[in-house]
Write a protein that holds these residues in place. Structure first.
Motif, short mmCIF file in Angstrom:
data_model
loop_
_atom_site.label_atom_id
_atom_site.label_comp_id
_atom_site.label_asym_id
_atom_site.label_seq_id
_atom_site.Cartn_x
_atom_site.Cartn_y
_atom_site.Cartn_z
N VAL A 194 0.84 -1.20 0.00
CA VAL A 194 0.00 0.00 0.00
C VAL A 194 0.88 1.25 0.00
CG1 VAL A 194 -1.67 1.34 1.33
CG2 VAL A 194 -1.93 -1.14 1.14
N ALA A 195 0.76 2.06 -1.06
CA ALA A 195 1.44 3.35 -1.19
C ALA A 195 2.95 3.23 -1.36
CB ALA A 195 1.11 4.28 -0.03
N ASN A 196 3.42 2.04 -1.79
CA ASN A 196 4.85 1.83 -2.08
C ASN A 196 5.77 2.38 -0.99
OD1 ASN A 196 3.63 3.97 -4.27
ND2 ASN A 196 5.47 4.84 -3.33
N LEU A 197 5.46 2.03 0.26
CA LEU A 197 6.24 2.53 1.39
C LEU A 197 7.36 1.58 1.78
CD1 LEU A 197 3.47 3.88 3.82
CD2 LEU A 197 4.63 5.08 1.95
N VAL A 198 8.47 2.15 2.22
CA VAL A 198 9.57 1.38 2.79
C VAL A 198 9.68 1.77 4.26
CG1 VAL A 198 12.05 0.97 2.79
CG2 VAL A 198 10.84 1.24 0.62
N PRO A 199 9.55 0.81 5.16
CA PRO A 199 9.70 1.14 6.58
C PRO A 199 11.17 1.30 6.94
CG PRO A 199 9.39 -1.21 6.32
CD PRO A 199 9.26 -0.61 4.94
N PRO A 200 11.47 1.95 8.05
CA PRO A 200 12.86 2.00 8.49
C PRO A 200 13.32 0.62 8.95
CG PRO A 200 11.41 2.96 10.14
CD PRO A 200 10.57 2.70 8.93
N TYR A 201 14.60 0.44 9.01
CA TYR A 201 15.21 -0.83 9.44
C TYR A 201 14.89 -1.08 10.90
CZ TYR A 201 18.98 -4.26 10.22
OH TYR A 201 19.72 -5.38 10.53
N GLN A 202 14.12 -2.15 11.18
CA GLN A 202 13.70 -2.46 12.54
C GLN A 202 13.77 -3.96 12.81
OE1 GLN A 202 9.75 -0.63 12.44
NE2 GLN A 202 10.47 1.04 13.73
N PRO A 203 14.95 -4.49 13.11
CA PRO A 203 15.09 -5.92 13.41
C PRO A 203 14.61 -6.24 14.82
CG PRO A 203 17.21 -4.84 13.62
CD PRO A 203 16.24 -3.78 13.15
N ASP A 204 13.30 -6.09 15.03
CA ASP A 204 12.75 -6.22 16.38
C ASP A 204 11.99 -7.53 16.60
OD1 ASP A 204 10.57 -5.83 14.77
OD2 ASP A 204 9.97 -3.91 15.64
N GLY A 205 12.12 -8.46 15.68
CA GLY A 205 11.45 -9.74 15.84
C GLY A 205 10.04 -9.75 15.31
N SER A 216 10.50 -5.53 4.49
CA SER A 216 11.92 -5.62 4.83
C SER A 216 12.50 -6.97 4.44
CB SER A 216 12.11 -5.37 6.33
OG SER A 216 11.68 -4.07 6.68
N ALA A 217 11.71 -8.03 4.56
CA ALA A 217 12.18 -9.36 4.17
C ALA A 217 12.46 -9.41 2.67
CB ALA A 217 11.14 -10.41 4.55
N ALA A 218 11.59 -8.81 1.88
CA ALA A 218 11.78 -8.80 0.43
C ALA A 218 13.02 -7.99 0.05
CB ALA A 218 10.55 -8.24 -0.28
N ILE A 219 13.23 -6.87 0.74
CA ILE A 219 14.43 -6.05 0.48
C ILE A 219 15.67 -6.84 0.83
CG2 ILE A 219 15.70 -4.00 1.24
CD1 ILE A 219 12.92 -2.66 1.67
#
Length: 212
Positions: free
Chosen positions: A68-79, A85-88
């Motif tokens: 939705v809306a071609n968004l990239v979240p910030p890097y958050q390896p929080d479990g 992020s997995a696809a990136i």
């Protein structure tokens, strides 16, 4: 008996008699050798803005991630569960992608929702609202500009969001490191559905029409 949509079966039949027949060897090569795309395309799930059609791409040429809306979240390896992020991670670390393109588009429903939040979400889970919240106060800043019309604010937010997503891509340590080494390039693009115009982001963050 089945209830599978007939228009999809008709489309599949056309695919098999058309494109698959013309590119059978390519599909077989991809099946045996695996995929080796050079570009990760992060696009919206809007049915009107399909990257493979816009860029006339063949099988195996683009690794496409749509949300939705071609968004990239910030890097958050929080479990947590982070599909984007997995696809990136897979595209960069496993496929050795050379280019990442964040492509937005005109009349984006997700961006419209960010600028005009509904006090009554579509569902109690409000996944859309939570997803769009990663834009922070950017929509509020755009809405506050009374000198722009609603249409101008929409386009501005669509493009600001692209720049924001590219900034978030750089929060991924391996993306930032590869970019610094010149091994990966980050790009922004915006597609006007009505006019069919492609605008690309230059080094200053401005959107310009490319020479084609």
């Amino acid at each position: 008996m089945h209830s599978f949509p007939q228009h999809l079966l008709d489309g599949y039949a056309n695919f098999m008699s058309g494109r698959y027949t013309r590119e059978r060897d390519r599909y077989r090569e991809l099946a045996s050798a695996g995929q080796k795309p050079t570009t990760l395309m992060i696009a919206c799930c809007d049915s009107r803005a399909a990257p493979e059609m816009i860029f006339d791409s063949g099988p195996g040429e683009l690794f496409v991630l749509r949300n939705v809306a071609n968004l990239v979240p910030p890097y958050q390896p929080d479990g947590g569960q982070h599909g984007t992020s997995a696809a990136i991670e897979f595209a960069v670390k496993a496929l050795n992608i050379a280019n990442i393109v964040v492509m937005g588009h005109g009349r984006c429903g997700g961006i419209h929702a960010a600028l005009n939040p509904d006090k009554t979400p579509l569902d109690d889970g409000d996944f859309i609202g939570k997803w769009l919240s990663m834009l922070g106060d950017l929509p509020d800043q755009v809405v506050a500009n009374s000198l722009m019309t609603a249409t101008e604010r929409q386009t501005a937010m669509e493009r600001i969001s692209i720049r924001n997503s590219i900034g978030n891509l750089r929060s991924f340590p391996y993306v930032a490191a590869l970019e610094a080494e010149g091994k990966i390039a980050l790009h922004g693009a915006w597609f006007d559905i009505s006019a069919g115009e492609l605008w690309i982001m230059d080094q200053n963050g401005d959107f310009v029409r490319p020479s084609i």
